[in-house]
Design an enzyme around this catalytic site. Structure first.
Site, mmCIF file in Angstrom:
data_model
loop_
_atom_site.group_PDB
_atom_site.id
_atom_site.type_symbol
_atom_site.label_atom_id
_atom_site.label_comp_id
_atom_site.label_asym_id
_atom_site.label_seq_id
_atom_site.Cartn_x
_atom_site.Cartn_y
_atom_site.Cartn_z
ATOM 1 N N ASP A 40 -64.584 1.022 -69.579
ATOM 2 C CA ASP A 40 -63.955 0.534 -71.071
ATOM 3 C C ASP A 40 -64.940 -0.482 -71.848
ATOM 4 O O ASP A 40 -64.430 -1.402 -72.406
ATOM 5 C CB ASP A 40 -62.708 -0.289 -70.731
ATOM 6 C CG ASP A 40 -61.695 0.540 -70.085
ATOM 7 O OD1 ASP A 40 -61.608 1.752 -70.334
ATOM 8 O OD2 ASP A 40 -61.114 0.083 -68.975
ATOM 9 N N LYS A 43 -68.487 2.633 -74.401
ATOM 10 C CA LYS A 43 -69.743 3.283 -74.502
ATOM 11 C C LYS A 43 -69.463 4.392 -75.710
ATOM 12 O O LYS A 43 -70.361 5.038 -76.234
ATOM 13 C CB LYS A 43 -69.516 4.440 -73.131
ATOM 14 C CG LYS A 43 -69.751 3.657 -71.998
ATOM 15 C CD LYS A 43 -69.777 4.597 -70.692
ATOM 16 C CE LYS A 43 -68.101 4.614 -70.141
ATOM 17 N NZ LYS A 43 -67.456 3.412 -69.877
ATOM 18 N N ASN A 65 -59.041 10.810 -67.387
ATOM 19 C CA ASN A 65 -58.894 9.314 -66.927
ATOM 20 C C ASN A 65 -59.598 8.660 -68.069
ATOM 21 O O ASN A 65 -59.163 7.278 -68.088
ATOM 22 C CB ASN A 65 -59.096 8.967 -65.424
ATOM 23 C CG ASN A 65 -60.682 9.462 -65.096
ATOM 24 O OD1 ASN A 65 -61.148 10.407 -65.829
ATOM 25 N ND2 ASN A 65 -61.068 9.169 -64.236
ATOM 26 N N GLY A 67 -60.994 7.242 -71.821
ATOM 27 C CA GLY A 67 -60.436 7.033 -73.170
ATOM 28 C C GLY A 67 -61.477 6.216 -74.012
ATOM 29 O O GLY A 67 -61.475 5.026 -73.675
ATOM 30 N N HIS A 68 -61.968 7.102 -74.879
ATOM 31 C CA HIS A 68 -63.178 6.557 -75.682
ATOM 32 C C HIS A 68 -62.336 6.249 -77.177
ATOM 33 O O HIS A 68 -61.996 7.469 -77.626
ATOM 34 C CB HIS A 68 -64.473 7.539 -76.046
ATOM 35 C CG HIS A 68 -65.103 7.442 -75.027
ATOM 36 N ND1 HIS A 68 -66.242 6.449 -74.503
ATOM 37 C CD2 HIS A 68 -65.457 8.594 -74.027
ATOM 38 C CE1 HIS A 68 -66.795 7.147 -73.478
ATOM 39 N NE2 HIS A 68 -66.453 8.360 -73.091
ATOM 40 N N GLN A 251 -66.079 6.033 -67.240
ATOM 41 C CA GLN A 251 -65.899 4.744 -66.204
ATOM 42 C C GLN A 251 -67.169 3.927 -66.163
ATOM 43 O O GLN A 251 -67.713 3.773 -67.199
ATOM 44 C CB GLN A 251 -65.371 5.473 -64.984
ATOM 45 C CG GLN A 251 -63.811 5.760 -64.852
ATOM 46 C CD GLN A 251 -63.994 7.328 -65.141
ATOM 47 O OE1 GLN A 251 -64.685 8.061 -64.913
ATOM 48 N NE2 GLN A 251 -62.891 7.589 -66.110
ATOM 49 N N THR A 266 -63.284 5.037 -58.881
ATOM 50 C CA THR A 266 -62.757 6.510 -59.352
ATOM 51 C C THR A 266 -63.323 7.595 -58.207
ATOM 52 O O THR A 266 -64.182 7.141 -57.308
ATOM 53 C CB THR A 266 -63.028 7.052 -60.730
ATOM 54 O OG1 THR A 266 -62.246 8.174 -61.160
ATOM 55 C CG2 THR A 266 -64.479 6.989 -61.074
ATOM 56 N N GLY A 329 -52.403 2.399 -71.564
ATOM 57 C CA GLY A 329 -51.756 1.145 -72.016
ATOM 58 C C GLY A 329 -51.748 -0.170 -71.234
ATOM 59 O O GLY A 329 -51.041 -1.133 -71.785
ATOM 60 N N ARG A 330 -52.186 -0.030 -69.868
ATOM 61 C CA ARG A 330 -51.939 -1.059 -69.085
ATOM 62 C C ARG A 330 -52.933 -2.195 -69.617
ATOM 63 O O ARG A 330 -53.713 -2.122 -69.789
ATOM 64 C CB ARG A 330 -52.430 -0.821 -67.562
ATOM 65 C CG ARG A 330 -51.679 0.244 -67.033
ATOM 66 C CD ARG A 330 -52.113 0.635 -65.369
ATOM 67 N NE ARG A 330 -53.356 1.406 -65.681
ATOM 68 C CZ ARG A 330 -53.989 1.713 -64.455
ATOM 69 N NH1 ARG A 330 -53.894 1.260 -63.307
ATOM 70 N NH2 ARG A 330 -55.215 2.586 -64.631
ATOM 71 N N LEU A 359 -69.085 -8.794 -78.458
ATOM 72 C CA LEU A 359 -69.690 -10.325 -78.763
ATOM 73 C C LEU A 359 -68.559 -11.189 -79.679
ATOM 74 O O LEU A 359 -68.504 -12.119 -79.240
ATOM 75 C CB LEU A 359 -70.936 -10.156 -79.391
ATOM 76 C CG LEU A 359 -71.637 -11.444 -79.492
ATOM 77 C CD1 LEU A 359 -72.090 -11.780 -78.052
ATOM 78 C CD2 LEU A 359 -72.779 -11.654 -80.562
ATOM 79 N N GLY A 442 -67.569 -5.481 -83.518
ATOM 80 C CA GLY A 442 -66.251 -5.041 -84.116
ATOM 81 C C GLY A 442 -66.197 -3.520 -83.874
ATOM 82 O O GLY A 442 -66.962 -2.798 -83.403
HETATM 83 P P1 IMP Z 1 -58.617 7.361 -61.341
HETATM 84 O O1 IMP Z 1 -59.857 7.532 -61.689
HETATM 85 O O2 IMP Z 1 -57.464 7.893 -62.109
HETATM 86 O O3 IMP Z 1 -58.538 8.091 -59.909
HETATM 87 O O4 IMP Z 1 -58.447 5.902 -61.057
HETATM 88 C C1 IMP Z 1 -59.236 5.296 -59.866
HETATM 89 C C2 IMP Z 1 -59.421 3.755 -60.661
HETATM 90 O O5 IMP Z 1 -60.476 3.836 -61.773
HETATM 91 C C3 IMP Z 1 -58.441 3.033 -60.934
HETATM 92 O O6 IMP Z 1 -58.425 1.759 -60.942
HETATM 93 C C4 IMP Z 1 -58.479 3.244 -62.623
HETATM 94 O O7 IMP Z 1 -57.684 2.433 -63.280
HETATM 95 C C5 IMP Z 1 -59.769 3.365 -62.806
HETATM 96 N N1 IMP Z 1 -60.083 3.967 -63.943
HETATM 97 C C6 IMP Z 1 -60.427 5.293 -64.256
HETATM 98 N N2 IMP Z 1 -60.737 5.734 -65.149
HETATM 99 C C7 IMP Z 1 -60.800 4.517 -66.302
HETATM 100 C C8 IMP Z 1 -61.479 4.429 -67.349
HETATM 101 O O8 IMP Z 1 -61.632 5.077 -68.239
HETATM 102 N N3 IMP Z 1 -61.401 3.095 -67.594
HETATM 103 C C9 IMP Z 1 -61.349 2.035 -66.736
HETATM 104 N N4 IMP Z 1 -61.020 2.093 -65.681
HETATM 105 C C10 IMP Z 1 -60.502 3.469 -65.104
#
Ligand code: IMP
Length: 467
Positions: A40, A43, A65, A67-68, A251, A266, A329-330, A359, A442
């Site tokens: 996050d 990138k 998993n 999300g850009h 990631q 991950t 959304g966490r 920044l 921004g």
């Molecule tokens: P998984 O990739 O769904 O197996 O999750 C494993 C860990 O990586 C968890 O802590 C997720 O919150 C974290 N994670 C996976 N993908 C992302 C991402 O794109 N951004 C931030 N954390 C991620």
């Protein structure tokens, strides 16, 4: 007989290799974009900037998993599987073999891109060697995450881990197999039966219907087929023809299966090494590694986070930085910039350039604490622990940097930044040994400061070498 065993293909691969070895100067330039923290970092935005002149963007790890979020002219795009290059029609986007693909998620993303007027035909390709995520992967993950006595990782529940497990266990389904209807039927029948039995025995899960699954995925296969290629060959050919490639990481370093805060990671190689294995482009063809870091720190899910803020200041960073996961959304956990971790990320990835994002989130502060070192058992150390429990012993050493307490969002050059902001960036450079090449102030494409030496080294000032 397998088509890839044919002679012309073999000769083509040899020719590509030969061209690559022959001349570093005639092949296209390459850069890996890697998250230097826990993902996050933003990138997507740097990929978007580089694709002004780079020809190809290749994703090398992870799945949906990631999300850009990219905002262009106020329009928001969330990309999960499809590389950021898709937002520039002249750019080729590749999903490499290191990625795990949920076919339904892929098709949904393609449909929403089409609906948004984004071109995806003839410029988006999926590796025939990428692994497929099937519904039982998600079933296994949900069962295991919620099972009593298991370490809860706090995953994104997308089936990522179980899919990589099957890959390494040599029982996975690849995209090439998805397109082979007979093989697909046999694979789903056998594997679904096995997974149903395991999930029922271990987690008391409801069984999945193999027949329904086959029909749904056979249909998806037909829709995916036009995107499928031998992308290793495609990428190596592109390089040999002088085209430039950005490798887009997903990631971040601390979520890497080998180098991250295991087991709170991950299941893929998120670090720069993954760019070679995850695309089939040799490591010798990688020129530059660009590490992306926020001006502070965040993480989603469980696991160690030495500089975490659990107080009102942490909440303030979360609100100001809008730190809520793009996929789930966490709320993200927040903390101060951690330089020992950045140095570690620099070492593991070979980072030569840093991009500092968000920044502007620090604009209101008059003082900014930065973690400059770790103390374990009263002794300073540069070593990052191998065990998650090792992090509990870490005491962060903080240095208070002066804040600039003024807005930076509309600033377009480093020189125009407030003095304290320039000092903050210079301090990061001094402590990490990497140069700061770009600063994001921004979410919009325009809210970006590019350092002239970065522009010239990355060739961002030269005309696009796409043809
Ligand atoms: P998984 O990739 O769904 O197996 O999750 C494993 C860990 O990586 C968890 O802590 C997720 O919150 C974290 N994670 C996976 N993908 C992302 C991402 O794109 N951004 C931030 N954390 C991620």
């Amino acid at each position: 007989m397998c088509a890839t065993m044919g002679r012309p293909e073999g000769r083509a691969i040899f020719q590509v290799e030969f061209a690559l070895r022959r001349s570093k100067t005639t092949r296209g330039r390459t850069a890996v974009i890697v998250g230097a923290q826990w993902g996050d970092e933003g990138k997507g935005k740097i990929v978007d900037v580089l694709t002004q002149t780079f020809s190809v963007v290749a994703r090398y790890a992870g799945g949906h998993n990631a999300g850009h979020t990219v905002i262009i002219n106020g329009k928001k795009f969330i990309l999960q599987l499809v590389p950021g290059g898709i937002l520039r029609p002249e750019c080729t986007s590749v999903i490499g073999n290191g990625v795990v693909i949920d076919p339904l998620a892929f098709l949904k993303e393609v449909a929403s891109l089409r609906a948004g007027g984004v071109r995806v035909d003839g410029n988006l390709f999926v590796s025939n060697r990428a692994q497929v995520i099937l519904p039982y992967h998600r079933m296994m993950e949900l069962g295991s995450e919620n099972a009593p006595g298991r370490v809860k990782i706090g995953t994104t529940s997308r089936g990522i881990g179980p899919s990589y497990e099957d890959k390494m266990g040599r029982r996975g389904l690849r995209i090439a197999d998805l397109l082979d209807t007979q093989l697909l039927r046999a694979h789903i029948e056998n594997t679904c039966r096995e997974k149903n039995m395991i999930a029922h025995a271990l987690f008391n899960s409801e069984p999945l219907d193999a027949d329904k699954m086959f029909r749904e995925y056979a249909d998806a296969a037909e829709q995916i087929a036009p995107f499928v290629r031998d992308t290793a060959l495609l990428l190596n050919r592109a390089l040999a023809e002088g085209k430039s490639i950005v490798f887009e990481g997903a990631q971040g370093t601390m979520l890497d299966i080998d180098h991250g805060t295991y087991p709170f990671v991950t299941s893929s190689s998120a670090t720069s090494g993954g760019a070679a294995t995850g695309t089939g482009v040799p490591p010798t063809a990688i020129d530059t590694v660009i590490g992306i870091t926020k001006a502070y720190c965040t993480r989603v899910g469980s696991g160690p986070f030495p500089s975490e803020l659990l107080d009102a200041q942490g909440e303030d960073l979360r609100q100001r930085g809008n730190e809520f996961g793009a996929v789930t959304g966490r709320p993200r956990r927040t903390g101060w910039l951690d330089l020992p971790l950045l140095r570690y990320a620099g070492m593991i990835n070979g980072i030569s350039w840093l991009v500092i994002t968000k920044l502007d989130v620090l604009d209101h502060l008059t003082e900014i604490p930065v973690c400059v070192g770790y103390k374990v058992d009263g002794k300073e150390t540069d070593e990052v622990p191998a065990q998650a429990c090792g992090y509990e012993k870490i005491e962060c050493i903080y240095r208070n940097m002066p804040g600039w307490a003024s807005p930076t969002q509309d600033i377009r050059t480093v020189e125009a930044l407030p003095k304290a902001a320039r000092e903050y960036l210079a301090f990061i450079e001094k402590e990490t040994g990497a140069r700061v090449g770009m600063i994001s102030t921004g979410p919009d494409r325009e809210q970006t400061i590019l350092v002239p030496s970065f522009i010239s080294e990355l060739g961002l000032d030269s005309p696009a070498a796409r043809d």
